[in-house]
Write a protein that holds these residues in place. Structure first.
Motif, PDB file in Angstrom:
ATOM      1  N   ALA A  62       3.540  -4.475  24.551  1.00 59.14           N
ATOM      2  CA  ALA A  62       1.879  -4.434  24.032  1.00 59.14           C
ATOM      3  C   ALA A  62       1.268  -3.017  23.768  1.00 59.14           C
ATOM      4  N   ALA A  63       1.213  -2.572  25.105  1.00 54.27           N
ATOM      5  CA  ALA A  63       0.733  -1.232  25.257  1.00 54.27           C
ATOM      6  C   ALA A  63       1.589  -0.212  24.607  1.00 54.27           C
ATOM      7  N   GLU A  64       2.889  -0.122  24.800  1.00 52.62           N
ATOM      8  CA  GLU A  64       3.704   0.723  23.900  1.00 52.62           C
ATOM      9  C   GLU A  64       3.613   0.828  22.351  1.00 52.62           C
ATOM     10  N   THR A  65       3.401  -0.566  21.825  1.00 49.60           N
ATOM     11  CA  THR A  65       3.435  -0.760  20.512  1.00 49.60           C
ATOM     12  C   THR A  65       1.957  -0.272  20.069  1.00 49.60           C
ATOM     13  N   GLU A  66       0.954  -0.242  20.872  1.00 43.68           N
ATOM     14  CA  GLU A  66      -0.368   0.169  20.292  1.00 43.68           C
ATOM     15  C   GLU A  66      -0.233   1.635  20.095  1.00 43.68           C
ATOM     16  N   ARG A  67       0.610   2.496  21.152  1.00 45.23           N
ATOM     17  CA  ARG A  67       0.480   3.786  21.239  1.00 45.23           C
ATOM     18  C   ARG A  67       1.576   4.056  20.001  1.00 45.23           C
ATOM     19  N   LEU A  68       2.551   3.508  19.697  1.00 43.44           N
ATOM     20  CA  LEU A  68       3.467   3.713  18.651  1.00 43.44           C
ATOM     21  C   LEU A  68       2.567   3.752  17.357  1.00 43.44           C
ATOM     22  N   LEU A  69       1.759   2.398  17.008  1.00 44.19           N
ATOM     23  CA  LEU A  69       1.010   2.257  15.715  1.00 44.19           C
ATOM     24  C   LEU A  69      -0.055   3.543  15.668  1.00 44.19           C
ATOM     25  N   ALA A  70      -0.532   4.039  16.866  1.00 45.69           N
ATOM     26  CA  ALA A  70      -1.587   5.181  16.434  1.00 45.69           C
ATOM     27  C   ALA A  70      -0.678   6.307  16.297  1.00 45.69           C
ATOM     28  N   ARG A  71       0.393   6.586  17.025  1.00 46.91           N
ATOM     29  CA  ARG A  71       1.288   7.830  16.438  1.00 46.91           C
ATOM     30  C   ARG A  71       1.487   7.817  14.861  1.00 46.91           C
ATOM     31  N   GLU A  72       1.727   6.546  14.443  1.00 43.10           N
ATOM     32  CA  GLU A  72       2.289   6.785  13.047  1.00 43.10           C
ATOM     33  C   GLU A  72       1.157   5.962  12.106  1.00 43.10           C
ATOM     34  N   ALA A  73       0.043   6.105  12.661  1.00 44.47           N
ATOM     35  CA  ALA A  73      -0.823   5.804  11.740  1.00 44.47           C
ATOM     36  C   ALA A  73      -1.101   6.444  10.210  1.00 44.47           C
ATOM     37  N   THR A  74      -0.737   7.480  10.058  1.00 38.99           N
ATOM     38  CA  THR A  74      -0.557   8.511   8.889  1.00 38.99           C
ATOM     39  C   THR A  74       0.553   7.543   7.949  1.00 38.99           C
ATOM     40  N   MET A  75       1.473   7.377   8.535  1.00 45.24           N
ATOM     41  CA  MET A  75       2.701   6.462   7.513  1.00 45.24           C
ATOM     42  C   MET A  75       2.117   5.302   7.410  1.00 45.24           C
ATOM     43  N   ILE A  76       1.876   4.478   8.166  1.00 48.59           N
ATOM     44  CA  ILE A  76       1.238   3.199   8.144  1.00 48.59           C
ATOM     45  C   ILE A  76       0.216   3.127   6.840  1.00 48.59           C
ATOM     46  N   SER A  77      -0.763   3.888   6.952  1.00 49.06           N
ATOM     47  CA  SER A  77      -1.794   4.031   5.917  1.00 49.06           C
ATOM     48  C   SER A  77      -1.193   4.515   4.704  1.00 49.06           C
ATOM     49  N   ALA A  78      -0.484   5.594   4.576  1.00 45.72           N
ATOM     50  CA  ALA A  78       0.414   5.856   3.239  1.00 45.72           C
ATOM     51  C   ALA A  78       1.151   4.652   2.575  1.00 45.72           C
ATOM     52  N   ALA A  79       1.758   3.815   3.541  1.00 45.26           N
ATOM     53  CA  ALA A  79       2.534   2.722   2.928  1.00 45.26           C
ATOM     54  C   ALA A  79       1.832   1.355   2.650  1.00 45.26           C
ATOM     55  N   ARG A  80       0.677   1.252   3.148  1.00 45.27           N
ATOM     56  CA  ARG A  80       0.096  -0.048   3.019  1.00 45.27           C
ATOM     57  C   ARG A  80      -0.020  -0.415   1.425  1.00 45.27           C
ATOM     58  N   PRO A  81      -0.470   0.469   0.544  1.00 48.55           N
ATOM     59  CA  PRO A  81      -0.395   0.001  -0.781  1.00 48.55           C
ATOM     60  C   PRO A  81       0.842  -0.443  -1.529  1.00 48.55           C
ATOM     61  N   TYR A  82       1.723   0.152  -1.044  1.00 44.01           N
ATOM     62  CA  TYR A  82       3.181  -0.176  -1.600  1.00 44.01           C
ATOM     63  C   TYR A  82       3.490  -1.272  -0.889  1.00 44.01           C
ATOM     64  N   MET A  83       3.311  -1.437   0.240  1.00 44.87           N
ATOM     65  CA  MET A  83       3.969  -2.830   1.055  1.00 44.87           C
ATOM     66  C   MET A  83       3.174  -4.036   0.161  1.00 44.87           C
ATOM     67  N   ALA A  84       1.966  -3.637  -0.132  1.00 43.37           N
ATOM     68  CA  ALA A  84       1.157  -4.787  -0.978  1.00 43.37           C
ATOM     69  C   ALA A  84       1.761  -5.147  -2.108  1.00 43.37           C
TER      70      ALA A  84
END
Lengths: 350, 134
Positions: free
Chosen positions: A8-30
């Motif tokens: 869980a801790a590693e996942t949290e760090r991963l998601l923080a590191r990749e926040a830009t890509m996650i945010s960029a992809a959100r509308p396209y995932m939807a």
């Protein structure tokens, strides 16, 4: 569905590191989720190693007892076998897996389509996939997926422009900052069209959907080309001289400045742009031509004309760009002026 | 209003109407495709002057205007609409500028959209405009 996963801790760090890509992809995932309609489905985003970053889909597929692997799960092909996240990364291109072609048993009822994501330099930075619980794969979902992948890459490029524009504004280059808005504008219609296509895909109407996706793709391509030029303009790097088409550079700059000229009520006329090949650093020439044109547009604002031409000089040694300003009639103190830029001509065999 | 400057759907009585003002035909047509599918009546205007002419013939509409346009920018168009029609039309500013919120506030637009935007964002801001109207 079982897959190896980070803590869980590693996942949290991963998601923080990749926040830009996650945010960029959100509308396209939807959009991908919407395009799947009422079928059980999941749109997934992964990083370059095949670690799942985000999942969007119906409740059963995302949260049910047989949910697809969530954030932190590792779906690299060497560990998870063939799947919609790991396989496109391993093959460095679009991949489609139908039913039992998947290594993970839980995916056997699904068709998965995936495509890698590239950063502005061309390096693979992630992967997007769509998994639909039906075995007859849809061509329109494939087109929407590929267009969504291009849309996310364009968003990553847009994020890079945001960083660049801060530097440009620090240097008080307002024309370049305004031009960034015009570049973004070219992306806006594509984003809306892809959304409309995803909504239509869920309702059927494949030919109209594919036409919208194709239009969106053309818009994304235009955005990427103009964003690349903008970044070259914003850069202060100087490269080694190479053979370049001077007339091509002039046309690119004129195209970029179309809105700037129209807003200033200036006609930007490309009369007499002859094919001329020169030897120079392309980015330096681009910046020179841009600066000369912006200055001419300022001087001609309010109804004047800027004529731009290219030709070899009389001695046949240099290629010349002329930027001629014809101010609007009745502007006090304004006089026609010509700016010339010249570069060594490319010799045959160079 | 001419066929070149405006495209309206069939008259369906109380359909919600939006006037989309942008010099970029690509933007106008993509927004029209999105909104017509949601049963909005869309009137396209390629300039501020065309929008003002269209609004003279309308009683109610949401006006969705670009900021950076030749001849008349979105800020001036907003001021002209308010001067001619008071608050009869709800105004929404759309722009690719980085400081969209500040830009909208500076020019009296309560509603705004930063480009690029998705269909959900577009529908949300228009629904808000309709609610404000009521």
């Amino acid at each position: 569905m079982k897959a190896e996963a980070l803590s869980a801790a590693e996942t949290e760090r991963l998601l923080a590191r990749e926040a830009t890509m996650i945010s960029a992809a959100r509308p396209y995932m939807a959009a991908l989720s919407r395009a799947a309609g009422s079928d059980r489905h999941a749109a997934m985003l992964g990083d370059a190693r095949g670690l799942v970053l985000d999942v969007v889909g119906d409740r059963e597929s995302v949260h049910g007892p047989e949910a697809v692997p969530g954030p932190g799960a590792l779906l690299a092909e060497e560990l998870g076998g063939a799947n919609g996240i790991g396989t496109p990364l391993a093959e460095r291109g679009y991949a489609e897996l139908v039913g039992p072609e998947h290594f993970i048993g839980g995916f056997h009822a699904f068709t998965c389509q995936g495509a890698p994501l590239h950063d502005p330099s061309g390096a693979i930075v992630g992967v997007i996939s769509t998994s639909v619980r039906r075995l007859d794969a849809s061509a329109r979902l494939r087109e929407i997926l590929l267009c969504a992948a291009n849309g996310i890459e364009a968003e990553l490029l847009r994020a890079r422009l945001e960083e660049d524009v801060r530097r440009v504004l620090a240097g008080s280059n307002e024309a370049l900052a305004r031009l960034r808005d015009d570049v973004i504008q070219s992306f806006a219609a594509a984003r809306v069209r892809l959304d409309v296509a995803a909504r239509r895909a869920a309702l059927g109407g494949p030919s109209y959907t594919l036409a919208l996706v194709a239009e969106a793709q053309r818009g994304i391509d235009r955005f990427r080309a103009s964003a690349r030029l903008w970044r070259d303009l914003a850069s202060d790097e100087v490269g080694a001289p190479t053979g370049i088409a001077l007339d091509g550079t002039v046309r690119e700059v004129a195209d970029l400045l179309r809105t700037e000229a129209a807003t200033a009520r200036v006609e930007l006329a490309l009369g007499g742009v002859e094919p001329v090949r020169i030897v120079a650093d392309g980015r330096t020439v681009l910046r020179d031509v841009f600066a000369a044109c912006v200055s001419a547009i300022d001087a001609a604002a309010g109804g004047g004309t800027v004529h731009v031409w290219t030709r070899p000089d009389r001695a046949g040694a240099r290629g010349v760009v002329g930027v001629e300003t014809e101010p609007a009639l009745g502007v006090a103190g304004a006089a026609p002026r010509v700016a010339r830029l010249s570069y060594p001509l490319e010799r045959q065999g160079e | 209003m001419t066929a070149e400057t405006a495209r309206t759907g069939p008259d369906r009585g109380a359909r919600r109407r939006v006037v989309v003002v942008d010099d970029d035909e690509d933007i106008r047509s993509s927004i029209a495709a999105a909104l017509e599918a949601e049963d909005w009546e869309v009137v396209e205007a390629p300039s501020g002057a065309a929008a003002l002419a269209i609004l003279d013939g309308l009683e109610r509409a949401v006006v969705l205007t670009d900021y950076r346009m030749p001849d008349m920018d979105g800020a001036r168009l907003g001021a002209e609409i308010r001067a001619r029609h008071d608050d009869a039309f709800r105004l929404v500013l759309m722009t690719a500028a980085r400081d969209v919120e500040a830009l909208a506030a500076r020019h009296g637009f309560a509603l705004y959209l930063g480009k690029p935007f998705g269909v959900e964002d577009l529908l949300a801001v228009l629904e808000q405009a309709v609610r404000d109207e009521q």
